[in-house]
Motif scaffolding. Sequence first.
Motif, PDB file in Angstrom:
ATOM      1  N   LEU A   1      62.804  34.144 -45.143  1.00  0.00           N
ATOM      2  CA  LEU A   1      63.837  33.493 -44.339  1.00  0.00           C
ATOM      3  C   LEU A   1      63.348  33.238 -42.911  1.00  0.00           C
ATOM      4  O   LEU A   1      63.528  32.144 -42.373  1.00  0.00           O
ATOM      5  CB  LEU A   1      65.109  34.340 -44.314  1.00  0.00           C
ATOM      6  CG  LEU A   1      66.246  33.800 -43.444  1.00  0.00           C
ATOM      7  CD1 LEU A   1      66.728  32.456 -43.982  1.00  0.00           C
ATOM      8  CD2 LEU A   1      67.380  34.803 -43.377  1.00  0.00           C
TER       9      LEU A   1
ATOM     10  N   ALA B   1      62.441  39.018 -48.678  1.00  0.00           N
ATOM     11  CA  ALA B   1      63.402  37.929 -48.471  1.00  0.00           C
ATOM     12  C   ALA B   1      63.597  37.669 -46.983  1.00  0.00           C
ATOM     13  O   ALA B   1      63.715  36.510 -46.561  1.00  0.00           O
ATOM     14  CB  ALA B   1      64.730  38.275 -49.138  1.00  0.00           C
TER      15      ALA B   1
ATOM     16  N   TRP C   1      54.008  33.276 -44.628  1.00  0.00           N
ATOM     17  CA  TRP C   1      54.759  33.027 -45.852  1.00  0.00           C
ATOM     18  C   TRP C   1      53.821  33.039 -47.051  1.00  0.00           C
ATOM     19  O   TRP C   1      54.155  33.571 -48.102  1.00  0.00           O
ATOM     20  CB  TRP C   1      55.474  31.690 -45.734  1.00  0.00           C
ATOM     21  CG  TRP C   1      56.545  31.443 -46.761  1.00  0.00           C
ATOM     22  CD1 TRP C   1      56.753  32.133 -47.914  1.00  0.00           C
ATOM     23  CD2 TRP C   1      57.544  30.446 -46.702  1.00  0.00           C
ATOM     24  NE1 TRP C   1      57.828  31.621 -48.571  1.00  0.00           N
ATOM     25  CE2 TRP C   1      58.335  30.586 -47.859  1.00  0.00           C
ATOM     26  CE3 TRP C   1      57.847  29.445 -45.803  1.00  0.00           C
ATOM     27  CZ2 TRP C   1      59.401  29.733 -48.136  1.00  0.00           C
ATOM     28  CZ3 TRP C   1      58.917  28.624 -46.070  1.00  0.00           C
ATOM     29  CH2 TRP C   1      59.689  28.763 -47.222  1.00  0.00           C
TER      30      TRP C   1
END
Length: 69
Positions: free
Chosen positions: A21, A17, A65
């Motif tokens: 972010l 996470a 990502w």
Amino acid sequence: MALAIRPSGTWDDDARAGIVLACALTLATSALALLITVAPSVRRAMGPWWLAPPLILGVVAAVRWALVD
């Protein structure tokens, strides 16, 4: 941050996470920087090579990502 954070294992959802972010914030900041540098007055003052840093950071963040397991 997105490149420095390493998950401890497959169970480490908090690290994943954090990576997502960091990548999202980097992409948003890169997009904003691109919008600023695309303005004609800024391009005249700074030159076209100023487009490279936001593009490179955005590509690195998008790849990181995409490679988050």
